[in-house]
Structure formats: structure tokens, C-alpha cells
Design a protein around this motif. Structure first.
Motif, short mmCIF file in Angstrom:
data_model
loop_
_atom_site.label_atom_id
_atom_site.label_comp_id
_atom_site.label_asym_id
_atom_site.label_seq_id
_atom_site.Cartn_x
_atom_site.Cartn_y
_atom_site.Cartn_z
N PHE A 258 0.68 -1.33 -0.17
CA PHE A 258 -0.16 -0.03 -0.05
C PHE A 258 0.73 1.10 0.02
O PHE A 258 1.90 1.22 0.74
CB PHE A 258 -0.99 -0.14 1.21
N LEU A 259 0.30 2.29 -0.70
CA LEU A 259 1.03 3.49 -0.65
C LEU A 259 0.25 4.39 0.12
O LEU A 259 -0.73 4.70 -0.19
CB LEU A 259 1.24 3.94 -1.92
N VAL A 260 0.85 4.99 1.21
CA VAL A 260 0.23 5.73 2.48
C VAL A 260 1.09 7.28 2.36
O VAL A 260 2.10 7.24 2.75
CB VAL A 260 0.15 5.16 3.56
N GLU A 261 0.40 8.19 1.99
CA GLU A 261 0.85 9.53 2.05
C GLU A 261 0.57 10.15 3.69
O GLU A 261 -0.37 9.87 4.00
CB GLU A 261 0.40 10.49 1.01
N GLY A 262 1.44 11.21 3.84
CA GLY A 262 1.37 11.72 4.92
C GLY A 262 2.16 11.06 6.18
O GLY A 262 2.26 12.02 7.25
N MET A 263 2.89 10.04 5.97
CA MET A 263 3.55 9.54 6.98
C MET A 263 4.99 10.20 7.04
O MET A 263 5.77 10.51 6.06
CB MET A 263 3.98 8.11 7.10
N THR A 264 5.40 11.15 8.23
CA THR A 264 6.70 11.63 8.13
C THR A 264 7.70 11.38 9.15
O THR A 264 8.92 11.87 9.19
CB THR A 264 6.07 13.18 8.44
N CYS A 265 7.40 10.34 9.96
CA CYS A 265 8.36 10.10 11.08
C CYS A 265 8.39 8.61 11.52
O CYS A 265 7.50 7.89 11.08
CB CYS A 265 8.32 11.02 12.20
N GLY A 266 9.24 8.11 12.28
CA GLY A 266 9.07 6.82 12.99
C GLY A 266 7.95 6.73 13.66
O GLY A 266 7.43 5.56 13.94
N HIS A 267 7.25 7.74 14.23
CA HIS A 267 6.06 7.61 15.03
C HIS A 267 4.81 7.16 14.16
O HIS A 267 4.15 6.36 14.51
CB HIS A 267 5.51 8.77 15.95
N CYS A 268 4.84 7.88 13.12
CA CYS A 268 3.79 7.53 11.96
C CYS A 268 3.85 6.03 11.70
O CYS A 268 2.89 5.49 11.46
CB CYS A 268 4.16 8.30 10.87
N VAL A 269 5.14 5.52 11.48
CA VAL A 269 5.36 4.14 11.03
C VAL A 269 4.92 3.40 12.07
O VAL A 269 4.31 2.09 11.75
CB VAL A 269 6.89 3.96 10.77
N SER A 270 5.09 3.63 13.36
CA SER A 270 4.55 2.62 14.48
C SER A 270 3.31 2.96 14.49
O SER A 270 2.55 1.68 14.88
CB SER A 270 5.49 3.15 15.95
N SER A 271 2.73 3.92 14.31
CA SER A 271 1.19 4.02 14.57
C SER A 271 0.54 2.98 13.49
O SER A 271 -0.43 2.24 13.80
CB SER A 271 0.77 5.60 14.29
N VAL A 272 0.78 3.12 12.34
CA VAL A 272 0.23 2.52 11.02
C VAL A 272 0.59 0.83 11.30
O VAL A 272 -0.12 0.09 11.18
CB VAL A 272 0.61 2.80 9.77
N THR A 273 2.00 0.64 11.75
CA THR A 273 2.45 -0.79 11.97
C THR A 273 1.33 -1.30 13.03
O THR A 273 1.07 -2.54 13.03
CB THR A 273 3.95 -0.96 12.36
N GLU A 274 1.20 -0.76 14.10
CA GLU A 274 0.55 -1.41 15.29
C GLU A 274 -0.79 -1.64 14.73
O GLU A 274 -1.55 -2.68 15.27
CB GLU A 274 0.34 -0.42 16.46
#
Length: 120
Positions: free
Chosen positions: A53-69
Motif C-alpha cells: 500500500f502507498l500511504v501519504e502523510g507519514m513523516t516520521c518513525g512515530h507515524c510508522v509505529s502507529s500504522v504498523t501497530e
């Protein structure tokens, strides 16, 4: 030139100590406007289904963690990896024991504060 960072994250379990689901990161309201995504899916010879999936708007490691969780909470998800592109669409790859329902993926990404693009 846009820098790309690939982050492999293990599956995590959620607990009551996690922040309330307010969406997004770095302030609780989402990192950027105009979220979007597109998706593709496949299966490997080992029987593991993968979807990207291509997800726009993720800018940092916390964004990655939120989506991953959020994605990790979907039944059957075995691994989530993210190629973070803060200035563009980040590629999210999900490996699962069976193909995932699009509405489950959409709900998980939206719970994290982001959206899949039309057609995903």
C-alpha cells in the motif's frame, strides 16, 4: 533528492497504556493533509500473502509505529514493513497468512490517522 528510509518493525501487541486513538502522530491529529494510497497484492511460494500500500502523510518513525501497530492487529498479519518517504507516499508491505480484506486494511490505516487512496 528524496531520502528513503526502510524500517522493519516486529509485530507489537496493543495495551491499555497506548495513547487513545486520536489518529496521526506528532500531535494527535495526523501529520499531513491529502492522505492517499494504492495497493497491490501477491502470494509467495511459502503460502504467505503479501500486499503493498502507498500511504501519504507519514513523516516520521512515530507515524510508522502507529500504522504498523494498527495493521498488526488484523487477524493473520505476520509482518509489516514500511519504506518511509516523508515527502511522498510511503510503501507499506503487509505479510499475512491469508489475503487481507481491503476494508480491514482501510479501517486499520484510518484508525492510525491516515487514508488509503481511491482504488485501494
Amino acid at each position: 533528492m528524496t531520502e528513503t528510509t526502510r524500517t522493519e518493525l516486529p509485530l507489537v501487541s496493543s495495551d491499555a497504556s497506548s495513547p487513545a486513538s486520536g489518529g496521526g502522530c506528532c500531535g494527535g491529529g495526523g501529520c499531513a493533509c491529502g492522505h492517499g494510497s494504492s495497493a497491490s497484492a501477491g502470494a509467495s511460494a511459502s503460502g504467505v500473502a503479501t500486499a503493498e500500500f502507498l500511504v501519504e502523510g507519514m513523516t516520521c518513525g512515530h507515524c510508522v509505529s502507529s500504522v504498523t501497530e494498527e495493521l498488526s492487529e488484523i487477524a493473520g498479519v505476520e509482518q509489516v514493513s514500511v519504506d518511509l518517504r516523508p515527502e511522498g507516499a510511503s510503501r507499506v508491505t503487509v505479510a499475512s497468512s491469508a489475503p487481507l480484506a481491503a476494508h480491514d486494511v482501510r479501517a486499520a490505516v484510518e484508525d492510525a490517522g491516515y487514508r488509503l487512496a481511491a482504488g485501494a
